[in-house]
Scaffold this motif. Sequence first.
Motif, PDB file in Angstrom:
ATOM      1  N   ASP A 214      29.629  49.482  -4.787  1.00  0.00           N
ATOM      2  CA  ASP A 214      31.062  49.246  -4.970  1.00  0.00           C
ATOM      3  C   ASP A 214      31.853  50.067  -3.946  1.00  0.00           C
ATOM      4  O   ASP A 214      31.875  51.299  -4.045  1.00  0.00           O
ATOM      5  CB  ASP A 214      31.486  49.617  -6.380  1.00  0.00           C
ATOM      6  CG  ASP A 214      32.950  49.312  -6.653  1.00  0.00           C
ATOM      7  OD1 ASP A 214      33.509  48.447  -5.931  1.00  0.00           O
ATOM      8  OD2 ASP A 214      33.537  49.913  -7.570  1.00  0.00           O
ATOM      9  N   PRO A 215      32.465  49.401  -2.953  1.00  0.00           N
ATOM     10  CA  PRO A 215      32.524  47.958  -2.774  1.00  0.00           C
ATOM     11  C   PRO A 215      31.162  47.372  -2.390  1.00  0.00           C
ATOM     12  O   PRO A 215      30.326  48.071  -1.821  1.00  0.00           O
ATOM     13  CB  PRO A 215      33.552  47.783  -1.641  1.00  0.00           C
ATOM     14  CG  PRO A 215      33.471  49.061  -0.873  1.00  0.00           C
ATOM     15  CD  PRO A 215      33.208  50.128  -1.891  1.00  0.00           C
ATOM     16  N   GLY A 216      31.005  46.085  -2.703  1.00  0.00           N
ATOM     17  CA  GLY A 216      29.725  45.446  -2.444  1.00  0.00           C
ATOM     18  C   GLY A 216      29.862  43.946  -2.346  1.00  0.00           C
ATOM     19  O   GLY A 216      30.976  43.395  -2.318  1.00  0.00           O
ATOM     20  N   TYR A 217      28.710  43.282  -2.334  1.00  0.00           N
ATOM     21  CA  TYR A 217      28.649  41.830  -2.132  1.00  0.00           C
ATOM     22  C   TYR A 217      28.993  41.117  -3.432  1.00  0.00           C
ATOM     23  O   TYR A 217      28.194  41.088  -4.382  1.00  0.00           O
ATOM     24  CB  TYR A 217      27.257  41.463  -1.640  1.00  0.00           C
ATOM     25  CG  TYR A 217      27.058  40.001  -1.338  1.00  0.00           C
ATOM     26  CD1 TYR A 217      27.902  39.325  -0.467  1.00  0.00           C
ATOM     27  CD2 TYR A 217      26.004  39.299  -1.912  1.00  0.00           C
ATOM     28  CE1 TYR A 217      27.712  37.983  -0.181  1.00  0.00           C
ATOM     29  CE2 TYR A 217      25.802  37.960  -1.618  1.00  0.00           C
ATOM     30  CZ  TYR A 217      26.652  37.311  -0.763  1.00  0.00           C
ATOM     31  OH  TYR A 217      26.453  35.975  -0.486  1.00  0.00           O
ATOM     32  N   ALA A 218      30.189  40.532  -3.487  1.00  0.00           N
ATOM     33  CA  ALA A 218      30.708  39.968  -4.740  1.00  0.00           C
ATOM     34  C   ALA A 218      29.854  38.833  -5.307  1.00  0.00           C
ATOM     35  O   ALA A 218      29.648  38.777  -6.521  1.00  0.00           O
ATOM     36  CB  ALA A 218      32.149  39.499  -4.534  1.00  0.00           C
ATOM     37  N   PRO A 219      29.343  37.876  -4.500  1.00  0.00           N
ATOM     38  CA  PRO A 219      28.542  36.799  -5.094  1.00  0.00           C
ATOM     39  C   PRO A 219      27.312  37.295  -5.853  1.00  0.00           C
ATOM     40  O   PRO A 219      26.951  36.720  -6.883  1.00  0.00           O
ATOM     41  CB  PRO A 219      28.152  35.951  -3.880  1.00  0.00           C
ATOM     42  CG  PRO A 219      29.260  36.155  -2.912  1.00  0.00           C
ATOM     43  CD  PRO A 219      29.640  37.598  -3.076  1.00  0.00           C
ATOM     44  N   ALA A 220      26.658  38.349  -5.381  1.00  0.00           N
ATOM     45  CA  ALA A 220      25.508  38.900  -6.112  1.00  0.00           C
ATOM     46  C   ALA A 220      25.971  39.514  -7.426  1.00  0.00           C
ATOM     47  O   ALA A 220      25.368  39.297  -8.485  1.00  0.00           O
ATOM     48  CB  ALA A 220      24.791  39.934  -5.254  1.00  0.00           C
ATOM     49  N   ARG A 221      27.045  40.294  -7.360  1.00  0.00           N
ATOM     50  CA  ARG A 221      27.565  40.927  -8.574  1.00  0.00           C
ATOM     51  C   ARG A 221      27.940  39.881  -9.623  1.00  0.00           C
ATOM     52  O   ARG A 221      27.604  40.025 -10.803  1.00  0.00           O
ATOM     53  CB  ARG A 221      28.792  41.776  -8.212  1.00  0.00           C
ATOM     54  CG  ARG A 221      29.406  42.505  -9.396  1.00  0.00           C
ATOM     55  CD  ARG A 221      30.660  43.257  -8.997  1.00  0.00           C
ATOM     56  NE  ARG A 221      31.806  42.355  -8.803  1.00  0.00           N
ATOM     57  CZ  ARG A 221      32.495  42.241  -7.682  1.00  0.00           C
ATOM     58  NH1 ARG A 221      32.155  42.937  -6.621  1.00  0.00           N
ATOM     59  NH2 ARG A 221      33.525  41.414  -7.597  1.00  0.00           N
ATOM     60  N   MET A 222      28.610  38.831  -9.199  1.00  0.00           N
ATOM     61  CA  MET A 222      29.037  37.798 -10.145  1.00  0.00           C
ATOM     62  C   MET A 222      27.852  37.006 -10.677  1.00  0.00           C
ATOM     63  O   MET A 222      27.847  36.572 -11.833  1.00  0.00           O
ATOM     64  CB  MET A 222      30.058  36.884  -9.475  1.00  0.00           C
ATOM     65  CG  MET A 222      31.397  37.566  -9.251  1.00  0.00           C
ATOM     66  SD  MET A 222      32.682  36.457  -8.652  1.00  0.00           S
ATOM     67  CE  MET A 222      32.231  36.328  -6.930  1.00  0.00           C
TER      68      MET A 222
END
Length: 480
Positions: A214-222
């Motif tokens: 965080d911050p990071g790759y949003a599609p993986a997190r979602m």
Amino acid sequence: MELHVVIEGDSDQTGQLYRQLKEAISAGHLPAGQRLPASRQLATQLGLSRKVVAEAYARLSYDRLVVGRIGSGTYVSDYGRRQPLAQPPPPLGGSQVAERWRGQPTSLRRGVLATASRARHELLPGRPDIQLFPQDEWRRCVIWGLRQASRAGLVYGDARGLPMLREAIARHVAFARGVRCTADDIVITNGAQQAIDLVARALIEPGCAVAVEDPGYAPARMLFAALGARVHAVPVDHEGMVVEQIPDGARLIHATPTHQYPLGMALSPRRRLALLDRARALGAIVIEDDYDSELRYSGRPADALQSVDDDGCVAFVGSFSKTLSPDLRLGYVVAPPSLLDAICNAKLLTDWHTSTPMQWALARFIDGGELLRHVRRTQQAYAARRERLGLRIDTVLSHWLERVPSVAGLHLSAMFRAPVDARRLVGHAWRAGVALESLDACQVRPGQRGGLMFGLGTIELAEVDAAVEMLRLSLAQLHP
């Protein structure tokens, strides 16, 4: 009748017309039974060739959205239109699960939306320069691949992927990234996103803990959240992921050690060893998302985290979206022994296998040395843009932005020196003709320092100064 259609530029005029007519039909602006203008009449009205209109009508006809009547014209059909329900539908048993998927942010569709509405200058991250794509070399490989697939009988293939491609990737990642593997450790996927999904499916169950940057790759997190995991946002500092804050009980850790997404720093040697130790202690798997690390501009090439993993804790994920094109949807995972069979079965049950002709083509492309030659060519182009863009950020935009040091990747990041309404700024810049993205979508914890991402693949070197000047004007107007 006169249709409200706007054609911008000379690129893909057929596609522009087709999409606008399709949207008008779907929205009900063109009701069933409505007669469309004759192709010659509409072409004259829009200043297009008749062939463009005829092809757009043909695509609509193929989709059964319009129907031609001999001697009468082309009419909007009623195919696929929903009829009003006689009574409310029964409650959906899985409504909570469906809502979790339905609630995912529409920002993931930015690629489609940005293509439909192009800005004058684009600094969008994560996109290679399509003008640099080796069309001729790739075309020859695709033709060869189609021949091989035809000779093989055009049947279902191995879920793990074509042996020739797995062997080519094993050699390539050993040379380029220091990865220790054989062809038997590799599973071919539809891009890196599916590789991440397969690893997650093999490990995640509702309520389990997953750690992300965080911050990071949003599609993986979602994706992890949509699978029911409890996602823990782990802070990032100048050394990368703060490993000490990975929570107890985490069974999966998503990380970008070589080129942190989105900031750009590398995970320090101390933290790399600490991450492996923490994963070993937890019995967790680290997804090493190596999304654009081959594009390196200075310093000694950094080997993958997987290269020093002696305990089978790392699943190395890569793709050809940044080096070639995201449209190819070709990726892979180098799976640790404990997960290999589970990932293979997940791939089989998800979509059987990735397109075999494209696998043949990519194998030929790699084995013929075309991939390495292409990476070297693109590195030269991106390096010049990166140097120029970095210089302009450090001078013209230095009142507002501080660049994050990095030595690799397809984008640069810069942090705001003082609070800035990033969403408003990005919208203002887009309207002024500069398309870029903020760090907002990548951040989870509140109160983090904001910033911007500057892509290198969607702007020519000659455009950099003009784009930066337009961004400066937006910043000066909103935050003098």
